[in-house]
Scaffold this active site. Structure first.
Site, PDB file in Angstrom:
ATOM      1  N   LYS A  23       3.289   4.380  -0.937  1.00  0.00           N
ATOM      2  CA  LYS A  23       3.314   5.281  -2.132  1.00  0.00           C
ATOM      3  C   LYS A  23       4.503   6.137  -1.854  1.00  0.00           C
ATOM      4  CE  LYS A  23      -1.406   5.302  -1.144  1.00  0.00           C
ATOM      5  NZ  LYS A  23      -1.828   4.079  -0.526  1.00  0.00           N
ATOM      6  N   LYS A  26      -4.036  10.581   5.411  1.00  0.00           N
ATOM      7  CA  LYS A  26      -3.837   9.688   6.500  1.00  0.00           C
ATOM      8  C   LYS A  26      -2.578  10.571   7.122  1.00  0.00           C
ATOM      9  CE  LYS A  26      -3.943   6.587   2.914  1.00  0.00           C
ATOM     10  NZ  LYS A  26      -5.683   6.299   2.970  1.00  0.00           N
ATOM     11  N   HIS A  79      -9.590  10.931   2.307  1.00  0.00           N
ATOM     12  CA  HIS A  79      -8.632   9.682   2.126  1.00  0.00           C
ATOM     13  C   HIS A  79      -7.175  10.003   2.711  1.00  0.00           C
ATOM     14  CE1 HIS A  79      -5.903   6.973  -0.410  1.00  0.00           C
ATOM     15  NE2 HIS A  79      -6.951   6.094  -0.232  1.00  0.00           N
ATOM     16  N   HIS A 132       0.938  -1.326   0.054  1.00  0.00           N
ATOM     17  CA  HIS A 132       0.044   0.043   0.069  1.00  0.00           C
ATOM     18  C   HIS A 132       0.672   1.332   0.035  1.00  0.00           C
ATOM     19  CE1 HIS A 132      -3.338   2.672   2.029  1.00  0.00           C
ATOM     20  NE2 HIS A 132      -3.762   2.201   0.842  1.00  0.00           N
ATOM     21  N   ASP A 182      17.028  10.722  -7.513  1.00  0.00           N
ATOM     22  CA  ASP A 182      18.441  10.691  -7.318  1.00  0.00           C
ATOM     23  C   ASP A 182      18.740  10.745  -5.977  1.00  0.00           C
ATOM     24  OD1 ASP A 182      18.753  11.307  -9.964  1.00  0.00           O
ATOM     25  OD2 ASP A 182      18.909  13.463 -10.018  1.00  0.00           O
ATOM     26  N   ASP A 229       0.539  16.990  19.602  1.00  0.00           N
ATOM     27  CA  ASP A 229       0.963  18.283  20.275  1.00  0.00           C
ATOM     28  C   ASP A 229       1.164  19.585  19.541  1.00  0.00           C
ATOM     29  OD1 ASP A 229       0.489  16.736  22.629  1.00  0.00           O
ATOM     30  OD2 ASP A 229       2.703  16.321  22.720  1.00  0.00           O
TER      31      ASP A 229
END
Length: 473
Positions: free
Chosen positions: A220, A393, A391, A218, A225, A398
């Protein structure tokens, strides 16, 4: 149509029950949680007609070779007391606030390091503008990994950008998940290969495994470089730009980082690449970024000895003293995360969670609804995002800590999927995340403690039934 002889029907029934018992023994020995084991064992023994086929797709765990590769690389490359790691920590001493997250560092064998420049990419347009700019500037190599790549306008734009760099002599490596990108036509990869791009489908077995829907990759990840990296919640598809109703406008977040932690970002890619191809990549060390932020790349997955994603959330939640703001599309926490959230409320922490108001996966949405109402009764403030589908995450702790990555609060992320996130300690970056989340929460409707009683009784029954499937969601 002639009737099957009674003896043949009896033999088939006995064969199914025997196969169910064998599968139940396998589930008993290999399922990661007691709840999941109980569900599979009873289902396979009592109702093999309905559960045996789903278990072939969801119950198999055949990547011991990957686990061995992962553990050997961890032991060899990621020892916190290794002289090279100690020298790196001396060169990039972490923020003092990193001490309260040291359990995460020790669990993953990855150090907190300072010296990072961070950039918050608030939506799909900003994210892909930055990613395509980085791709266009690559001189040596590109690492590109997504759970989903669609052969649509955005996917073809990525394809063209990668082909252009490959034609310029840049080494281009692409990974995509075989299930997440199940509708990606073979021609997409063929065009890339013809243009000099190396592209592979990630699977938990090096050859195609049609009976494996669990343990998806899952992550991404984009690295240019070796010194400029991207991580977050966006995949490659027009829906992530908000162009596909009914989930539009799509709300998602990515981030860019430059600095020493990019080495761990590309190490996670290299491990996946080596598993699929058998060949490690030649990678460059990150350049100094002249930044101040402290960061740690948390790459988790089912090949880990522990349930590292769940433990990541538990420790991060326990570290909160004043505030814990979370956004997740799927609120199906395990018991440890659920308890940590409730304990945070008892500590006086401002705990807020933003979840969707519309569903992309109906069963997950139903289960999330019940968990949301139970957490509201425990004092957690939960909001449903109204404009479209959320969608992202993101976690804000704090006034100094924020994480951006691919981890959801559901069983797939917590136990079944390979995930990655950047945990960042920097008051300036956390302030940018705070501003972003304030705008997001302002577009949410808060769930009231009395809302559960207003639900139709049959709907309440339905969300309780959906929660029984939590180990599979």
């Amino acid at each position: 149509m002639p009737h099957l002889p009674f003896a043949l029907i009896s033999a088939l029934v006995l064969l199914l029950h025997a196969a169910g018992i064998v599968a139940a023994i396998h589930a008993l020995m290999h399922t990661r949680t007691p709840q999941g084991a109980v569900a599979w064992v009873f289902g396979l023994v009592l109702l093999p007609y309905f559960t045996l086929l789903p278990y072939l797709f969801l119950g198999s765990k055949r990547f011991s070779g990957y686990a061995e590769l992962h553990h050997s690389r961890q032991a060899r490359l990621q020892q916190l007391d290794d002289p090279a790691q100690l020298a790196l920590s001396a060169e990039y001493p972490p923020h003092p606030g990193a001490q309260r997250y040291q359990a995460i560092s020790k669990m993953l064998g990855v150090p907190f390091l300072s010296g990072h420049r961070l950039r918050l990419l608030v939506n799909g347009a900003a994210s892909f503008e930055a990613i395509f700019a980085a791709i266009a500037s690559a001189e040596h190599y590109l690492l590109v990994q997504f759970f989903i790549i669609h052969d649509d306008a955005l996917g073809r734009k990525l394809q063209a950008a990668l082909l252009e760099r490959a034609a310029a002599g840049v080494r281009v490596y692409v990974l995509y998940d075989g299930v997440g990108s199940h509708d990606l036509p073979p021609s997409y990869g063929a065009i890339l290969r013809a243009g000099g791009v190396e592209i592979h489908r990630f699977a938990t077995r090096r050859w195609r495994n049609r009976f494996q829907l669990n343990f998806r990759n899952h992550r991404k990840v984009v690295v240019m470089d070796g010194w400029r990296g991207f991580v977050g919640g966006l995949n490659v598809g027009e829906e992530y730009l908000g162009h596909k109703p009914p989930l539009a406008p799509w709300r998602d977040t990515h981030m860019e980082l430059q600095g020493p932690a990019v080495a761990d970002l590309q190490l996670a890619f290299d491990e996946n690449w080596q598993w699929i191809t058998g060949q490690p990549l030649k990678l460059s060390a990150p350049r100094p970024a002249a930044g101040q932020a402290t960061a740690l790349i948390a790459a988790t997955g089912p090949a880990d000895a522990q349930e590292t994603c769940s433990l990541f959330f538990v420790q991060a939640i326990h570290a909160a003293r004043q505030r814990l703001w979370l956004t997740t599309p799927y609120l199906v926490p395990d018991s440890a995360v659920n308890a940590a959230l409730q304990l945070a409320v008892f500590r006086g922490v401002d705990v807020r969670i933003l979840i969707p108001a519309i569903a992309d996966h109906r069963t997950v949405f139903l289960a999330s609804t019940l968990y949301a109402h139970e957490l509201v009764r425990a004092g957690v403030r939960i909001f449903r995002y109204q404009p479209g589908f959320i969608h992202q995450k993101v976690m804000l702790i704090d006034d100094d800590t924020a994480s951006v990555g691919s981890m959801n609060l559901d069983n797939r992320s917590l136990r079944l999927n390979f995930e990655i996130t950047s945990l960042n300690i920097d008051s300036t970056f956390a302030g940018e995340v705070e501003t972003m989340l304030q705008a997001d929460f302002a577009q949410g409707r808060e769930i009231d403690v009395a809302d559960y009683a207003r639900l139709h009784y049959l709907y309440r029954v339905l969300i309780h039934v959906a929660r029984l499937l939590s180990p599979l969601l």
